[in-house]
Enzyme design. Structure first.
Site, short mmCIF file in Angstrom:
data_model
loop_
_atom_site.label_atom_id
_atom_site.label_comp_id
_atom_site.label_asym_id
_atom_site.label_seq_id
_atom_site.Cartn_x
_atom_site.Cartn_y
_atom_site.Cartn_z
N GLY A 47 0.22 5.75 8.55
CA GLY A 47 1.32 5.96 7.62
C GLY A 47 1.96 4.68 7.13
N CYS A 48 1.40 3.54 7.49
CA CYS A 48 1.92 2.26 7.03
C CYS A 48 0.97 1.71 5.97
CB CYS A 48 2.01 1.26 8.19
SG CYS A 48 3.25 1.68 9.42
N ALA A 49 1.53 1.18 4.89
CA ALA A 49 0.71 0.58 3.84
C ALA A 49 0.05 -0.70 4.37
CB ALA A 49 1.57 0.27 2.61
#
Length: 150
Positions: free
Chosen positions: A55-57
């Site tokens: 969920g982290c870019a």
């Protein structure tokens, strides 16, 4: 794993105090990056898919170890990111939760702190969502440690 993931980094109260003294967002931004520089690099052995925060870019890894404590299991975190600003966000989160008993970790509100420091309004939605993903990962690890200790 060493239980001191931060080096030369202030504790969470000092971070909050330092933010309150910085009026200009550019100064705060530089301070977040400086906090990230104080984070000990995560050894390659911990840069695994299991430790990668979904969920982290940017790429973010959180490695967790659990130690016994009189007040329940204590979680110790080490983390890293390939992005300077995100590395600083990791440092802020770890200053808040690492080394704490599971009850304190689950009671903490890192999102409220993130907003109180003015980070949400100055960072991209992707960075804010990534921070939320890191918080969820920390909470999941705390819940798992509680179940394992029961």
């Amino acid at each position: 794993m060493d239980h001191s993931p931060l080096t030369n980094s202030p504790d969470i109260d000092e971070i909050i105090d330092n933010f309150s003294m910085l009026d200009d967002w550019d100064d705060r931004y530089r301070y977040v990056i400086e906090l990230g520089r104080g984070l000990r690099p995560l050894p390659e052995i911990h840069r695994t898919d299991a430790n990668k925060v979904q969920g982290c870019a940017s790429q973010v890894w959180l490695a967790t170890t659990v130690s016994p404590g009189a007040d329940g299991p204590r979680l110790h975190f080490a983390g890293d990111s390939d992005a300077h600003i995100v590395r600083g966000l990791v440092a802020i989160l770890l200053a808040l939760v690492s080394g704490k008993p599971t009850g304190e970790i689950l009671a903490a509100d890192p999102i409220a702190l993130f907003e109180r420091l003015g980070l949400r309004e100055h960072l991209t939605p992707q960075r804010s969502n990534g921070f939320r993903s890191m918080v969820e990962r920390v909470r999941a690890d705390a819940r798992q440690a509680l179940r394992a200790a029961a």
